[in-house]
Every structure is written in C-alpha cells, then in structure tokens.
Design a protein around this motif. Structure first.
Motif, PDB file in Angstrom:
ATOM      1  N   PHE A 131       0.865  -1.179   0.000  1.00  0.00           N
ATOM      2  CA  PHE A 131       0.000   0.000   0.000  1.00  0.00           C
ATOM      3  C   PHE A 131       0.907   1.236   0.000  1.00  0.00           C
ATOM      4  O   PHE A 131       1.328   1.694   1.060  1.00  0.00           O
ATOM      5  CB  PHE A 131      -0.923   0.004   1.227  1.00  0.00           C
ATOM      6  N   PRO A 132       1.209   1.777  -1.163  1.00  0.00           N
ATOM      7  CA  PRO A 132       2.225   2.821  -1.271  1.00  0.00           C
ATOM      8  C   PRO A 132       1.836   4.189  -0.705  1.00  0.00           C
ATOM      9  O   PRO A 132       2.697   5.037  -0.521  1.00  0.00           O
ATOM     10  CB  PRO A 132       2.480   2.920  -2.780  1.00  0.00           C
ATOM     11  N   ARG A 133       0.575   4.391  -0.398  1.00  0.00           N
ATOM     12  CA  ARG A 133       0.158   5.684   0.128  1.00  0.00           C
ATOM     13  C   ARG A 133      -0.123   5.573   1.620  1.00  0.00           C
ATOM     14  O   ARG A 133      -0.660   4.583   2.084  1.00  0.00           O
ATOM     15  CB  ARG A 133      -1.085   6.165  -0.605  1.00  0.00           C
ATOM     16  N   GLY A 134       0.240   6.623   2.357  1.00  0.00           N
ATOM     17  CA  GLY A 134      -0.009   6.681   3.795  1.00  0.00           C
ATOM     18  C   GLY A 134      -0.433   8.083   4.175  1.00  0.00           C
ATOM     19  O   GLY A 134      -0.807   8.889   3.319  1.00  0.00           O
ATOM     20  N   GLY A 135      -0.354   8.387   5.461  1.00  0.00           N
ATOM     21  CA  GLY A 135      -0.783   9.681   5.985  1.00  0.00           C
ATOM     22  C   GLY A 135       0.249  10.781   5.873  1.00  0.00           C
ATOM     23  O   GLY A 135       0.126  11.794   6.558  1.00  0.00           O
ATOM     24  N   GLU A 136       1.262  10.586   5.029  1.00  0.00           N
ATOM     25  CA  GLU A 136       2.318  11.592   4.840  1.00  0.00           C
ATOM     26  C   GLU A 136       2.920  12.019   6.180  1.00  0.00           C
ATOM     27  O   GLU A 136       3.119  13.192   6.445  1.00  0.00           O
ATOM     28  CB  GLU A 136       1.796  12.804   4.059  1.00  0.00           C
ATOM     29  N   GLY A 137       3.192  11.025   7.025  1.00  0.00           N
ATOM     30  CA  GLY A 137       3.829  11.272   8.317  1.00  0.00           C
ATOM     31  C   GLY A 137       2.867  11.510   9.467  1.00  0.00           C
ATOM     32  O   GLY A 137       3.291  11.633  10.611  1.00  0.00           O
ATOM     33  N   VAL A 138       1.568  11.557   9.187  1.00  0.00           N
ATOM     34  CA  VAL A 138       0.565  11.833  10.223  1.00  0.00           C
ATOM     35  C   VAL A 138      -0.316  10.598  10.412  1.00  0.00           C
ATOM     36  O   VAL A 138      -0.803  10.025   9.443  1.00  0.00           O
ATOM     37  CB  VAL A 138      -0.317  13.042   9.823  1.00  0.00           C
ATOM     38  N   LEU A 139      -0.516  10.191  11.664  1.00  0.00           N
ATOM     39  CA  LEU A 139      -1.475   9.143  11.989  1.00  0.00           C
ATOM     40  C   LEU A 139      -2.858   9.786  11.954  1.00  0.00           C
ATOM     41  O   LEU A 139      -3.110  10.787  12.631  1.00  0.00           O
ATOM     42  CB  LEU A 139      -1.176   8.561  13.374  1.00  0.00           C
ATOM     43  N   ILE A 140      -3.756   9.228  11.126  1.00  0.00           N
ATOM     44  CA  ILE A 140      -5.093   9.802  10.946  1.00  0.00           C
ATOM     45  C   ILE A 140      -6.122   8.753  11.341  1.00  0.00           C
ATOM     46  O   ILE A 140      -6.096   7.638  10.832  1.00  0.00           O
ATOM     47  CB  ILE A 140      -5.316  10.230   9.487  1.00  0.00           C
ATOM     48  N   GLU A 141      -7.012   9.125  12.236  1.00  0.00           N
ATOM     49  CA  GLU A 141      -8.085   8.235  12.663  1.00  0.00           C
ATOM     50  C   GLU A 141      -9.352   8.603  11.900  1.00  0.00           C
ATOM     51  O   GLU A 141      -9.757   9.767  11.870  1.00  0.00           O
ATOM     52  CB  GLU A 141      -8.318   8.383  14.168  1.00  0.00           C
ATOM     53  N   LEU A 142      -9.975   7.614  11.274  1.00  0.00           N
ATOM     54  CA  LEU A 142     -11.287   7.809  10.660  1.00  0.00           C
ATOM     55  C   LEU A 142     -12.321   7.299  11.647  1.00  0.00           C
ATOM     56  O   LEU A 142     -12.208   6.181  12.156  1.00  0.00           O
ATOM     57  CB  LEU A 142     -11.382   7.043   9.338  1.00  0.00           C
ATOM     58  N   VAL A 143     -13.329   8.110  11.917  1.00  0.00           N
ATOM     59  CA  VAL A 143     -14.319   7.826  12.950  1.00  0.00           C
ATOM     60  C   VAL A 143     -15.711   7.834  12.324  1.00  0.00           C
ATOM     61  O   VAL A 143     -16.106   8.822  11.696  1.00  0.00           O
ATOM     62  CB  VAL A 143     -14.264   8.888  14.079  1.00  0.00           C
ATOM     63  N   GLN A 144     -16.452   6.736  12.511  1.00  0.00           N
ATOM     64  CA  GLN A 144     -17.823   6.670  11.997  1.00  0.00           C
ATOM     65  C   GLN A 144     -18.685   7.688  12.719  1.00  0.00           C
ATOM     66  O   GLN A 144     -18.865   7.620  13.937  1.00  0.00           O
ATOM     67  CB  GLN A 144     -18.411   5.274  12.180  1.00  0.00           C
ATOM     68  N   ALA A 145     -19.193   8.641  11.973  1.00  0.00           N
ATOM     69  CA  ALA A 145     -20.042   9.677  12.568  1.00  0.00           C
ATOM     70  C   ALA A 145     -21.400   9.094  12.929  1.00  0.00           C
ATOM     71  O   ALA A 145     -21.986   8.342  12.143  1.00  0.00           O
ATOM     72  CB  ALA A 145     -20.223  10.833  11.591  1.00  0.00           C
ATOM     73  N   PRO A 146     -21.942   9.466  14.098  1.00  0.00           N
ATOM     74  CA  PRO A 146     -23.295   9.036  14.441  1.00  0.00           C
ATOM     75  C   PRO A 146     -24.311   9.807  13.592  1.00  0.00           C
ATOM     76  O   PRO A 146     -23.981  10.857  13.023  1.00  0.00           O
ATOM     77  CB  PRO A 146     -23.414   9.390  15.926  1.00  0.00           C
ATOM     78  N   PRO A 147     -25.541   9.313  13.520  1.00  0.00           N
ATOM     79  CA  PRO A 147     -26.554   9.945  12.663  1.00  0.00           C
ATOM     80  C   PRO A 147     -26.741  11.441  12.913  1.00  0.00           C
ATOM     81  O   PRO A 147     -26.947  12.201  11.972  1.00  0.00           O
ATOM     82  CB  PRO A 147     -27.826   9.163  12.979  1.00  0.00           C
ATOM     83  N   GLU A 148     -26.666  11.886  14.171  1.00  0.00           N
ATOM     84  CA  GLU A 148     -26.891  13.304  14.442  1.00  0.00           C
ATOM     85  C   GLU A 148     -25.797  14.191  13.849  1.00  0.00           C
ATOM     86  O   GLU A 148     -26.047  15.324  13.449  1.00  0.00           O
ATOM     87  CB  GLU A 148     -27.070  13.582  15.947  1.00  0.00           C
ATOM     88  N   VAL A 149     -24.567  13.687  13.755  1.00  0.00           N
ATOM     89  CA  VAL A 149     -23.481  14.458  13.134  1.00  0.00           C
ATOM     90  C   VAL A 149     -23.675  14.493  11.617  1.00  0.00           C
ATOM     91  O   VAL A 149     -23.529  15.540  10.988  1.00  0.00           O
ATOM     92  CB  VAL A 149     -22.101  13.883  13.520  1.00  0.00           C
ATOM     93  N   VAL A 150     -24.015  13.348  11.024  1.00  0.00           N
ATOM     94  CA  VAL A 150     -24.262  13.299   9.579  1.00  0.00           C
ATOM     95  C   VAL A 150     -25.407  14.247   9.220  1.00  0.00           C
ATOM     96  O   VAL A 150     -25.303  15.043   8.272  1.00  0.00           O
ATOM     97  CB  VAL A 150     -24.569  11.855   9.113  1.00  0.00           C
ATOM     98  N   SER A 151     -26.486  14.200   9.983  1.00  0.00           N
ATOM     99  CA  SER A 151     -27.651  15.051   9.727  1.00  0.00           C
ATOM    100  C   SER A 151     -27.292  16.527   9.878  1.00  0.00           C
ATOM    101  O   SER A 151     -27.660  17.355   9.027  1.00  0.00           O
ATOM    102  CB  SER A 151     -28.778  14.674  10.688  1.00  0.00           C
TER     103      SER A 151
END
Length: 161
Positions: A131-151
């Motif tokens: 997997f040749p692509r990464g966070g360019e030196g930054v650890l990035i967390e992806l977080v599933q947004a709850p429905p109220e945030v999406v809305s």
C-alpha cells in the motif's frame, strides 16, 4: 479518480500525548477551559487518557489527553506529542474499502470500537510496498459519525443550520 463513496464531515478529535497527563489537563482544562467528559484506559494500547471537549452539539471536538501506561512501551502515545487527528466520516466501511483500493495503507487492527464508543480505524503514517500511500507522516483516525453528526453536517452544508 473514482467518485468517493463517503464524505469527511469535520474534525472529531485531536489526541495529544505527554508523560504527565496532569500537566496536559492543567493546560487544556484549567487554563483553556475545555470541559472534562470521560476517561479511557487500555493496557493493550498503552494509554491512560482523559477526554475533554471543545465546542458543543454535533460539532464538538474531543481533545484526548494521553499518557502512556508504560513510557518505554508501545505504542508511544506521547511521541510525537500531537499523536493523531480524528476525522468524522459518514460511511467508515465504504471509506476504508475505497481508500484501500486507492493504495492507502491502514494501521493494524482494522475497524474497531474507539475510546469514545464509535467505530474507528487508523490510516498509517507511511505507505509500504503493498500500500504505497499513507498519511504523509501523520497518523489519521477515521471515525464513523453518528446519525446526528451526519444530519447536522448535511443541513449545514445545504445552508440550513
């Protein structure tokens, strides 16, 4: 590039590490006025953290004040001091699948429950051969947004706050 099957909605958290979370707490809570919210401790993740909040409602941002349980252990949650940035995503599974297809490297552990109870996964700071692509030196967390945030994001983006 293909059409992205997900949206990044905003910053969910920033995680700051130090050898003494008491010093972090004195800065972020006592001086800057962020509100204490919760705590989290995990031997496996080598972390003892206080979760404090900036803002309110669906757009509040967590600031995780992290101290290693074992300063010599791994992961080294205090090094670097700005440990990672968490981003709200409206469809975590679709995001991970699509991003892996684009050659983005994820950290071991896959999708799992995070400290705040949301499903999370981490983009590795660096790519590798597979997997040749990464966070360019930054650890990035992806977080599933709850429905109220999406809305709330959808309303705000449409000009209907």
């Amino acid at each position: 590039m293909q059409t992205r099957p997900f949206r990044i909605l905003g910053i969910q958290q920033i995680a700051i590490g130090g050898l003494d979370k008491g010093a972090l707490r004195r800065l972020w809570v006592d001086l800057l006025g962020l509100q204490p919210h919760d705590t989290y401790r995990s031997e496996r993740e080598n972390v003892d953290e206080d979760i404090v909040l900036a803002g309110a409602g669906p757009f509040k941002v967590e600031v995780d004040l992290m101290q290693p349980i074992n300063p010599e252990g791994k992961p080294r949650v205090h090094d670097p001091a700005l440990n990672h940035v968490g981003l709200w995503v409206d469809d975590l599974r679709a995001a991970v699948s699509w991003l892996e297809g684009q050659g983005l490297r994820f950290a071991p552990g896959g999708i799992r429950k995070g400290a705040a109870g949301f499903d999370v996964c981490f983009i590795h700071p660096k790519g590798n051969e597979q997997f040749p692509r990464g966070g360019e030196g930054v650890l990035i967390e992806l977080v599933q947004a709850p429905p109220e945030v999406v809305s709330a994001f959808t309303r705000f983006a449409a000009g209907n706050p």
